[in-house]
Design an enzyme around this catalytic site. Structure first.
Site, PDB file in Angstrom:
ATOM      1  N   ASP A   9      -0.688  11.151   3.185  1.00 57.29           N
ATOM      2  CA  ASP A   9      -1.997  10.677   2.743  1.00 57.29           C
ATOM      3  C   ASP A   9      -2.484  11.569   1.607  1.00 57.29           C
ATOM      4  O   ASP A   9      -2.341  12.798   1.667  1.00 57.29           O
ATOM      5  CB  ASP A   9      -3.001  10.712   3.889  1.00 57.29           C
ATOM      6  CG  ASP A   9      -2.696   9.670   4.964  1.00 57.29           C
ATOM      7  OD1 ASP A   9      -1.822   8.817   4.743  1.00 57.29           O
ATOM      8  OD2 ASP A   9      -3.352   9.720   6.024  1.00 57.29           O
ATOM      9  N   ASP A 132      -6.400  -2.423   9.947  1.00 53.37           N
ATOM     10  CA  ASP A 132      -6.828  -1.203  10.624  1.00 53.37           C
ATOM     11  C   ASP A 132      -7.991  -1.585  11.532  1.00 53.37           C
ATOM     12  O   ASP A 132      -8.977  -2.147  11.063  1.00 53.37           O
ATOM     13  CB  ASP A 132      -7.265  -0.161   9.606  1.00 53.37           C
ATOM     14  CG  ASP A 132      -6.215   0.057   8.520  1.00 53.37           C
ATOM     15  OD1 ASP A 132      -5.022  -0.045   8.838  1.00 53.37           O
ATOM     16  OD2 ASP A 132      -6.601   0.298   7.366  1.00 53.37           O
TER      17      ASP A 132
END
Length: 263
Positions: A9, A132
């Site tokens: 990330d 998500d």
């Protein structure tokens, strides 16, 4: 065999891990390209890269880093899946041209599933949709948007119905409440997703050990109304692992071995 996708990330050009998607709960892990090289040298066949700045703002400030990781993966014969701030078909085209194998549409696809249909139609198998989710009080899985900062008001089931028949490479499903916690994956939620789509499903969130990966490799969609592991049901196509790898709780080699189902 379920694919292992080590995760990187990105914030401000560096590698980080968040807890439950909260930007004020982050740990820095240095040079993302060096991290990718370590994963690839250990035998990873995929790397999953997320531009968290772009996911939050829509500005692809880390795209050069994403492209550098894609080039490095290509030299190892490996593949990159990337998402975060991919808002247009132009973004998809740019990333695919840079050597990314699969581009994940998140907020843009949640807000406008027709964009995913258009992009996937132009590049069958090279586009994924990221769903998500958080479980609502009514028990349903609600998809989040805008870097997990907002609820979309749409359930995962509704979005999967909207994507039925679209030639996507995968649906990437993240249990937000498990992400970065090492508390184990949301197997119940993943069974719901597997049962609700014919698309390949890649799981993310909560993996903290080889045992967690083995549980995911063995997971199957309901068979004759029964949940859990066993032959005959649909299995996960892949699992994304971040914090457990960068914290040294799990090696890539151990992860790859655990991704083979035990049945």
């Amino acid at each position: 065999m379920m694919d292992l996708l080590p995760a990187i990330d990105l914030i401000d050009g560096g590698a980080v891990r968040l807890v439950q998607g909260e930007f004020d709960r982050q740990t820095a892990y240095g040079d993302p390209l060096a991290l990718a090289r370590g994963f690839l040298a250990a035998g990873a066949r995929w790397v999953h890269v997320v531009d968290l700045d772009a996911a939050r703002t829509g500005e692809p400030v880390n795209r050069a880093v994403v492209k550098a990781i894609a080039a490095e993966a290509g030299r190892h014969g490996a593949r990159v899946q990337t998402g975060g701030g991919v808002r247009t078909t132009g973004d998809v085209e740019d990333l695919l041209a840079a050597g990314v194998h699969r581009v994940v549409l998140g907020t843009a696809a949640v807000e406008d599933p027709s964009l995913a249909e258009k992009a996937a139609g132009a590049h069958p198998g090279a586009v994924a949709v990221g769903l998500d989710y958080r479980r609502r009080a009514d028990g349903r899985l609600e998809a989040a948007a805008r870097g997990w900062l907002e609820g979309s008001g749409r359930t995962v089931g509704e979005l999967l119905d909207a994507l039925a028949g679209v030639p996507l490479g995968a649906v990437v499903v993240t249990a937000i409440d498990r992400d970065g916690t090492l508390a184990g994956p949301d197997t119940a939620g993943l069974v719901e997703v597997l049962a609700g789509t014919d698309l390949p499903v890649v799981a993310s969130g909560g993996v903290g050990s080889a045992a967690d990966l083995r549980a995911l490799a063995d997971l199957r969609a309901p068979v004759d109304g029964r949940e859990g592991a066993g032959p005959g049901g649909r299995a996960l196509a892949g699992a994304i692992v971040g914090k457990a790898l960068v914290d040294g709780r799990l090696t890539v080699e151990q992860g790859l071995a655990a991704c083979a189902p035990s049945g």
